[in-house]
Design an enzyme around this catalytic site. Structure first.
Site, short mmCIF file in Angstrom:
data_model
loop_
_atom_site.label_atom_id
_atom_site.label_comp_id
_atom_site.label_asym_id
_atom_site.label_seq_id
_atom_site.Cartn_x
_atom_site.Cartn_y
_atom_site.Cartn_z
N ASP A 110 0.81 -1.23 0.00
CA ASP A 110 0.00 0.00 0.00
C ASP A 110 0.84 1.27 0.00
O ASP A 110 0.29 2.37 0.02
CB ASP A 110 -0.90 0.04 1.25
CG ASP A 110 -1.92 -1.08 1.24
OD1 ASP A 110 -2.11 -1.71 0.19
OD2 ASP A 110 -2.52 -1.35 2.30
N LYS A 162 4.02 3.39 19.68
CA LYS A 162 3.18 4.53 20.08
C LYS A 162 3.71 5.25 21.33
O LYS A 162 3.09 5.22 22.39
CB LYS A 162 1.74 4.06 20.31
CG LYS A 162 1.12 3.53 19.03
CD LYS A 162 -0.33 3.17 19.16
CE LYS A 162 -0.86 2.74 17.80
NZ LYS A 162 -2.12 2.03 17.84
N ASP A 218 0.81 5.60 3.13
CA ASP A 218 0.16 4.30 3.02
C ASP A 218 -1.24 4.60 2.49
O ASP A 218 -2.05 5.24 3.16
CB ASP A 218 0.09 3.66 4.41
CG ASP A 218 -0.72 2.36 4.43
OD1 ASP A 218 -1.71 2.26 3.68
OD2 ASP A 218 -0.37 1.45 5.19
#
Length: 360
Positions: A110, A162, A218
């Site tokens: 992607d 994260k 993406d």
């Protein structure tokens, strides 16, 4: 050289477009997504591309064999019987990479960028270790897993998922080069390369990062597809501006297939891509949208931040906005308002869609 592209499954994030066409064949900037990658790989000297697919469609098989002969390379399908994650497909395709001891590319399907594969290969051969991953800079690192590495050498120290406080703003861009030795770390099962392979390579000082120049996106879901389209058009303006359209109806960066027909008094752009055999009638305004092949936008309609699928018919005085996506062969009747609607293929819409929703 060889390359593996992780094409994966049913493309659920890009529905309704992927309900009638496999995701790798959905056009991005008037070219099937996966072809952007395959053509860039071929330019960098790759002569055998393996597509790791979890379902094989005849459409993909047929199209890829045509492209293989056009480009003079070999394209092989490697089909998973069960999900193998992001590392398992390397084990499944092991035999191809062990034929020679040379490095090979691995890409997430992607990703859209300027694909600097030549530079990446030079960097990889220079540090002589097991793997290289491309990293890209992001504005909000807390949404991603970030890469902490030595900026002078590229040696990766660790990955942080994260992060709550700032440690790095570089993330994994989904483009890799590996030496065949990496295959000793991978088992034939559902396995994550990011969580079960890379951390151990880091511990062994075998993994390096190279920063990706230019843009990165993406484009696996509609909102990001449109953002990536804007970035891609800006990159064309800088590097291949002759491909962009310039005439009185065009504003900003616009790519129009030569076979499309545009009516009088239209305003097309900024950031618009119009596919083959599209008909845009008089007085239409299109901004920040992609219109895929063989569709018609009737007079005085207004399309913004939308993706119009193949063979659609958008009526007169229609207004579409807010990441509206029409699947293949959708008819939108005159004078309707569509706000963030995802409309499944072969539907005819006779009522407005005032709030974002999926129309079955």
């Amino acid at each position: 050289m060889k390359a593996l592209i992780l094409v994966g499954g049913y493309g659920t994030r890009l529905r309704p477009l992927t309900l009638t066409k496999p995701k790798p064949l959905v056009e991005f900037a008037n070219k099937p997504m996966v072809l952007h990658q395959i053509e860039a790989l071929q330019k960098a000297g790759v002569d055998h591309v393996i597509l790791a697919v979890s379902y094989l469609s005849d459409m993909l098989d047929k199209e890829m064999s045509e492209e293989a002969s056009r480009l003079g390379i070999k394209i092989t399908m490697s089909q998973e019987d069960e999900p193998l994650g992001t590392a398992g497909p390397l084990a499944l395709a092991k035999k191809y990479f062990q034929e020679t001891q040379e490095p090979f590319f691995v890409l997430n399907s992607d990703v859209i960028c300027e694909f600097p594969f030549d530079d990446m290969l030079k960097f990889h051969l220079n540090h002589k270790r097991e793997g290289t991953i491309m990293v890209t800079k992001v504005e909000e690192p807390s949404k991603y897993g970030v890469v902490v590495y030595d900026r002078s050498t590229g040696l990766i120290h660790r990955f942080v998922e994260k992060p709550k406080e700032f440690v790095s703003n570089r993330i994994n861009a989904g483009l890799y080069i590996f030496n065949p030795q990496i295959l000793d770390r991978i088992e034939l099962r559902n396995m994550s390369i990011e969580k079960e392979v890379f951390p151990y390579m880091c511990q062994d000082n075998e993994l390096y990062a190279m920063e990706l120049p230019g843009f990165w996106m993406d484009v696996g879901q509609p909102k990001d597809y449109l953002t990536g389209m804007c970035m891609y058009l800006e990159s064309l303006r800088k590097n291949k501006s002759e491909l962009l359209q310039t005439d009185s109806s065009v504003v900003g960066n616009v790519l129009i297939d030569a076979s499309a027909k545009i009516g009088k008094d239209c305003r097309i752009g900024p950031n618009v891509i119009i596919g083959p055999n599209v008909v845009v009638e008089d007085g239409v305004c299109i901004k920040r949208s992609t219109i895929l092949g063989n569709s018609t936008i009737k007079s005085h309609s207004w399309v913004q931040s939308s993706i119009v699928g193949w063979k659609c018919n958008v009526g007169k005085w229609v207004r579409m906005e807010n990441v509206t996506v029409l699947g293949e062969d959708v008819v939108v009747k005159d004078e309707l308002y569509i706000n963030g609607g995802y409309i499944l293929p072969h539907k005819s819409i006779g009522d407005s869609v005032p709030e974002p929703q999926i129309i079955m």
